[in-house]
Design a protein around this motif. Structure first.
Motif, PDB file in Angstrom:
ATOM      1  N   ALA A  16       0.818  -1.207   0.000  1.00 50.63           N
ATOM      2  CA  ALA A  16       0.000   0.000   0.000  1.00 50.63           C
ATOM      3  C   ALA A  16       0.856   1.263   0.000  1.00 50.63           C
ATOM      4  O   ALA A  16       0.512   2.265  -0.651  1.00 50.63           O
ATOM      5  CB  ALA A  16      -0.937   0.000   1.200  1.00 50.63           C
ATOM      6  N   ILE A  17       1.972   1.238   0.720  1.00 54.17           N
ATOM      7  CA  ILE A  17       2.874   2.400   0.741  1.00 54.17           C
ATOM      8  C   ILE A  17       3.407   2.674  -0.676  1.00 54.17           C
ATOM      9  O   ILE A  17       3.534   3.825  -1.101  1.00 54.17           O
ATOM     10  CB  ILE A  17       4.015   2.176   1.744  1.00 54.17           C
ATOM     11  N   GLY A  18       3.685   1.622  -1.414  1.00 51.52           N
ATOM     12  CA  GLY A  18       4.101   1.794  -2.798  1.00 51.52           C
ATOM     13  C   GLY A  18       2.994   2.401  -3.652  1.00 51.52           C
ATOM     14  O   GLY A  18       3.241   3.280  -4.488  1.00 51.52           O
ATOM     15  N   HIS A  19       1.746   1.943  -3.432  1.00 56.74           N
ATOM     16  CA  HIS A  19       0.616   2.500  -4.178  1.00 56.74           C
ATOM     17  C   HIS A  19       0.408   3.973  -3.842  1.00 56.74           C
ATOM     18  O   HIS A  19      -0.027   4.753  -4.709  1.00 56.74           O
ATOM     19  CB  HIS A  19      -0.660   1.720  -3.869  1.00 56.74           C
ATOM     20  N   ALA A  20       0.686   4.358  -2.597  1.00 51.56           N
ATOM     21  CA  ALA A  20       0.548   5.767  -2.215  1.00 51.56           C
ATOM     22  C   ALA A  20       1.458   6.646  -3.063  1.00 51.56           C
ATOM     23  O   ALA A  20       1.086   7.757  -3.469  1.00 51.56           O
ATOM     24  CB  ALA A  20       0.855   5.938  -0.735  1.00 51.56           C
ATOM     25  N   GLN A  21       2.657   6.148  -3.362  1.00 57.36           N
ATOM     26  CA  GLN A  21       3.571   6.887  -4.232  1.00 57.36           C
ATOM     27  C   GLN A  21       3.061   6.904  -5.668  1.00 57.36           C
ATOM     28  O   GLN A  21       3.144   7.919  -6.364  1.00 57.36           O
ATOM     29  CB  GLN A  21       4.965   6.259  -4.169  1.00 57.36           C
ATOM     30  N   ASP A  22       2.516   5.776  -6.115  1.00 54.23           N
ATOM     31  CA  ASP A  22       1.964   5.710  -7.467  1.00 54.23           C
ATOM     32  C   ASP A  22       0.855   6.744  -7.664  1.00 54.23           C
ATOM     33  O   ASP A  22       0.744   7.368  -8.728  1.00 54.23           O
ATOM     34  CB  ASP A  22       1.399   4.320  -7.749  1.00 54.23           C
ATOM     35  N   ALA A  23       0.024   6.926  -6.633  1.00 51.45           N
ATOM     36  CA  ALA A  23      -1.124   7.822  -6.747  1.00 51.45           C
ATOM     37  C   ALA A  23      -0.715   9.275  -6.911  1.00 51.45           C
ATOM     38  O   ALA A  23      -1.479  10.080  -7.468  1.00 51.45           O
ATOM     39  CB  ALA A  23      -2.027   7.672  -5.524  1.00 51.45           C
ATOM     40  N   LEU A  24       0.465   9.633  -6.448  1.00 51.34           N
ATOM     41  CA  LEU A  24       0.913  11.023  -6.559  1.00 51.34           C
ATOM     42  C   LEU A  24       0.937  11.493  -8.006  1.00 51.34           C
ATOM     43  O   LEU A  24       0.680  12.658  -8.302  1.00 51.34           O
ATOM     44  CB  LEU A  24       2.299  11.182  -5.934  1.00 51.34           C
ATOM     45  N   PRO A  44      -4.586  18.612 -13.405  1.00 51.69           N
ATOM     46  CA  PRO A  44      -4.003  19.950 -13.285  1.00 51.69           C
ATOM     47  C   PRO A  44      -4.527  20.748 -12.097  1.00 51.69           C
ATOM     48  O   PRO A  44      -3.803  21.536 -11.493  1.00 51.69           O
ATOM     49  CB  PRO A  44      -4.391  20.612 -14.615  1.00 51.69           C
ATOM     50  N   ASP A  45      -5.810  20.542 -11.748  1.00 53.97           N
ATOM     51  CA  ASP A  45      -6.409  21.333 -10.677  1.00 53.97           C
ATOM     52  C   ASP A  45      -6.852  20.503  -9.476  1.00 53.97           C
ATOM     53  O   ASP A  45      -7.482  21.020  -8.553  1.00 53.97           O
ATOM     54  CB  ASP A  45      -7.612  22.110 -11.209  1.00 53.97           C
ATOM     55  N   ARG A  46      -6.505  19.209  -9.461  1.00 58.92           N
ATOM     56  CA  ARG A  46      -7.039  18.359  -8.399  1.00 58.92           C
ATOM     57  C   ARG A  46      -6.224  17.077  -8.290  1.00 58.92           C
ATOM     58  O   ARG A  46      -5.831  16.495  -9.303  1.00 58.92           O
ATOM     59  CB  ARG A  46      -8.498  18.009  -8.709  1.00 58.92           C
ATOM     60  N   THR A  47      -5.967  16.641  -7.069  1.00 61.51           N
ATOM     61  CA  THR A  47      -5.294  15.364  -6.840  1.00 61.51           C
ATOM     62  C   THR A  47      -6.078  14.556  -5.822  1.00 61.51           C
ATOM     63  O   THR A  47      -6.845  15.101  -5.016  1.00 61.51           O
ATOM     64  CB  THR A  47      -3.856  15.572  -6.331  1.00 61.51           C
ATOM     65  N   PHE A  48      -5.871  13.255  -5.851  1.00 59.66           N
ATOM     66  CA  PHE A  48      -6.578  12.350  -4.946  1.00 59.66           C
ATOM     67  C   PHE A  48      -5.556  11.440  -4.269  1.00 59.66           C
ATOM     68  O   PHE A  48      -4.798  10.736  -4.953  1.00 59.66           O
ATOM     69  CB  PHE A  48      -7.605  11.516  -5.720  1.00 59.66           C
ATOM     70  N   ALA A  49      -5.551  11.441  -2.959  1.00 59.33           N
ATOM     71  CA  ALA A  49      -4.531  10.721  -2.208  1.00 59.33           C
ATOM     72  C   ALA A  49      -4.907   9.260  -1.998  1.00 59.33           C
ATOM     73  O   ALA A  49      -6.084   8.882  -2.009  1.00 59.33           O
ATOM     74  CB  ALA A  49      -4.310  11.390  -0.855  1.00 59.33           C
ATOM     75  N   PHE A  50      -3.891   8.448  -1.788  1.00 58.49           N
ATOM     76  CA  PHE A  50      -4.007   7.045  -1.407  1.00 58.49           C
ATOM     77  C   PHE A  50      -3.196   6.928  -0.114  1.00 58.49           C
ATOM     78  O   PHE A  50      -2.028   6.560  -0.121  1.00 58.49           O
ATOM     79  CB  PHE A  50      -3.448   6.157  -2.518  1.00 58.49           C
ATOM     80  N   GLU A  51      -3.822   7.303   0.991  1.00 53.57           N
ATOM     81  CA  GLU A  51      -3.124   7.422   2.272  1.00 53.57           C
ATOM     82  C   GLU A  51      -3.035   6.085   2.994  1.00 53.57           C
ATOM     83  O   GLU A  51      -4.002   5.314   2.996  1.00 53.57           O
ATOM     84  CB  GLU A  51      -3.857   8.385   3.195  1.00 53.57           C
ATOM     85  N   VAL A  52      -1.926   5.847   3.658  1.00 57.50           N
ATOM     86  CA  VAL A  52      -1.781   4.698   4.540  1.00 57.50           C
ATOM     87  C   VAL A  52      -1.849   5.218   5.975  1.00 57.50           C
ATOM     88  O   VAL A  52      -1.040   6.059   6.387  1.00 57.50           O
ATOM     89  CB  VAL A  52      -0.459   3.949   4.291  1.00 57.50           C
ATOM     90  N   LEU A  53      -2.823   4.731   6.731  1.00 55.77           N
ATOM     91  CA  LEU A  53      -3.082   5.207   8.089  1.00 55.77           C
ATOM     92  C   LEU A  53      -2.839   4.105   9.109  1.00 55.77           C
ATOM     93  O   LEU A  53      -2.897   2.905   8.783  1.00 55.77           O
ATOM     94  CB  LEU A  53      -4.536   5.696   8.215  1.00 55.77           C
ATOM     95  N   ASP A  54      -2.594   4.520  10.340  1.00 57.08           N
ATOM     96  CA  ASP A  54      -2.420   3.560  11.437  1.00 57.08           C
ATOM     97  C   ASP A  54      -3.735   3.239  12.130  1.00 57.08           C
ATOM     98  O   ASP A  54      -3.879   2.161  12.727  1.00 57.08           O
ATOM     99  CB  ASP A  54      -1.428   4.112  12.465  1.00 57.08           C
ATOM    100  N   ALA A  55      -4.682   4.169  12.074  1.00 57.16           N
ATOM    101  CA  ALA A  55      -5.949   3.994  12.789  1.00 57.16           C
ATOM    102  C   ALA A  55      -7.090   4.502  11.930  1.00 57.16           C
ATOM    103  O   ALA A  55      -6.896   5.366  11.062  1.00 57.16           O
ATOM    104  CB  ALA A  55      -5.906   4.753  14.119  1.00 57.16           C
ATOM    105  N   PRO A  56      -8.297   4.011  12.140  1.00 54.43           N
ATOM    106  CA  PRO A  56      -9.436   4.461  11.336  1.00 54.43           C
ATOM    107  C   PRO A  56      -9.803   5.904  11.649  1.00 54.43           C
ATOM    108  O   PRO A  56      -9.479   6.436  12.713  1.00 54.43           O
ATOM    109  CB  PRO A  56     -10.552   3.501  11.738  1.00 54.43           C
TER     110      PRO A  56
END
Length: 392
Positions: A118-126, A132-144
């Protein structure tokens, strides 16, 4: 809108520019875009609008993972982004709600290696999930984000918060599309009279109510029924062009914030909707005896959902649903002009992704009908599916 006179005009002139066969999400979007382009449209549905897989309860809008980026993933990404504004415009026009929200998605990570991936996918999502005007994150979290959504036992190695995913209410969207379509001129919506036979050479369609209609173009968008309608129009094939996959889902009533993200855990979807409803889904059954019945497979899914989200532990089930979803042989949507019949196009085979893609697929199919270019990934084309099926 009531059924119009279904007889072809004299001297071979088509009675209607476009027949759309099928009143699900694929057919409704196609009919809407065509009517907006000024075409006369006859939408024919064998049963009622949304009677097939489009009339389900789940409504999850899930993106592909951002790794190994390709044309298919890029098309879906653009469609999921554009859907938000498309639905907002429809809601403003009709005064109705489609139950849409870009709520995001939570993916529990049960094992350490899941977290590393998942950490690798978070980098891919960048880069992949960026506009150009919007990005969407793929965050890896420790807690809900909210305790118990999902349960800690399901996420021993944390969880992902995907900001791109969303949800809508399938039946509500169909109702919005129908109202918007019926307001346009030169549109006929005919329920209870499915397509019986199609003759591309003469440009005549015959319906189950005994009527016939001359057409300029026809789009087959009848879900799983499309494969049978397509068979007489194709050369002999080594394998069928598609199949039906049964899905079971349920609606629960629970005190859950409708803004919470969808939970996706090992094939299980938990989708918060408005009005205190939460959808649970879905099974994928290639073998079944009862296409519309629910059984122990759904019971198991509900039990798993109650464990994954404890707030659902005592939530009553208010609806159990089952239906057949169309899966084309290439496992991708099958759209565009028929290679052998230039006045026939397809909008079929969406399986689990139809609600997120249908508007963009319909837009480009209508463009192609009007003389433009079909702008879809190569694997989506009808020719690609014929190749997969193996013409003999």
């Amino acid at each position: 809108m009531s059924n119009a006179d279904n007889r072809g005009k004299a001297a071979g002139q088509p009675a209607v520019d476009l027949i759309v066969v099928g009143g699900g999400v694929m057919g409704l979007w196609t009919a809407l875009f065509a009517a907006r382009q000024g075409l006369s449209v006859h939408l024919a549905e064998r049963r009622t609008i949304g009677a097939g897989a489009s009339g389900g309860v789940l409504g999850a809008l899930m993106p592909h993972l951002p790794d190994r980026w390709n044309a298919k993933k890029a098309f879906q990404f653009a469609a999921l982004v554009s859907l938000e504004a498309e639905i907002a415009a429809l809601e403003a026009e009709t005064g109705l709600s489609a139950g849409y929200r870009r709520s995001g998605r939570l993916i529990p990570l049960p094992k350490p290696h899941n977290r590393a991936i998942a950490i690798g996918h978070a980098q891919d999502a960048l880069s992949a999930w960026a506009m150009p005007d919007r990005t969407f994150a793929f965050e890896v979290l420790d807690a809900p984000l909210v305790a118990g959504w999902p349960a800690e036992v399901a996420m021993a190695s944390g969880l992902v918060h995907d900001h791109l995913a969303g949800r809508l209410a399938p039946r509500a969207l169909l109702a919005v599309l129908r109202v918007a379509l019926a307001r346009l001129p030169k549109v006929t919506i005919c329920e209870g009279a499915g397509l019986q036979a199609l003759d591309p050479a003469t440009g005549v369609a015959c319906f189950e109510d005994g009527t016939s209609l001359a057409f300029g173009h026809c789009v087959l968008a009848a879900g799983v029924e499309t494969f049978a309608l397509l068979a007489p129009l194709a050369l002999p094939l080594a394998r069928p062009m598609g199949s039906a996959v049964k899905g079971q889902a349920a609606l629960l009533r629970a005190s859950v914030d409708p803004a919470l993200p969808v939970i996706f855990a090992d094939g299980l979807y938990i989708v918060p909707h408005e009005d205190g409803l939460v959808a649970i889904g879905s099974t994928s059954e290639n073998s079944f005896s009862d296409p519309s019945g629910t059984d122990g497979l759904l019971d198991g899914l509900i039990a798993k959902a109650r464990q994954t989200a404890p707030v659902l532990a005592e939530a009553p089930v208010v609806e159990r649903w089952a239906g057949l979803r169309p899966k084309a042989i290439g496992r991708e949507p099958m759209v565009g002009r028929h290679p052998d019949h230039p006045n026939v196009s397809l909008m079929a085979g969406g399986f689990k992704v139809s609600f997120g893609l249908a508007h963009e697929l319909a837009r480009t199919v209508v463009d192609e009908i009007k003389g433009g270019t079909l702008r879809v990934p190569p694997s989506f084309t009808v020719a690609a599916h014929f190749e997969e099926a193996g013409r003999t």
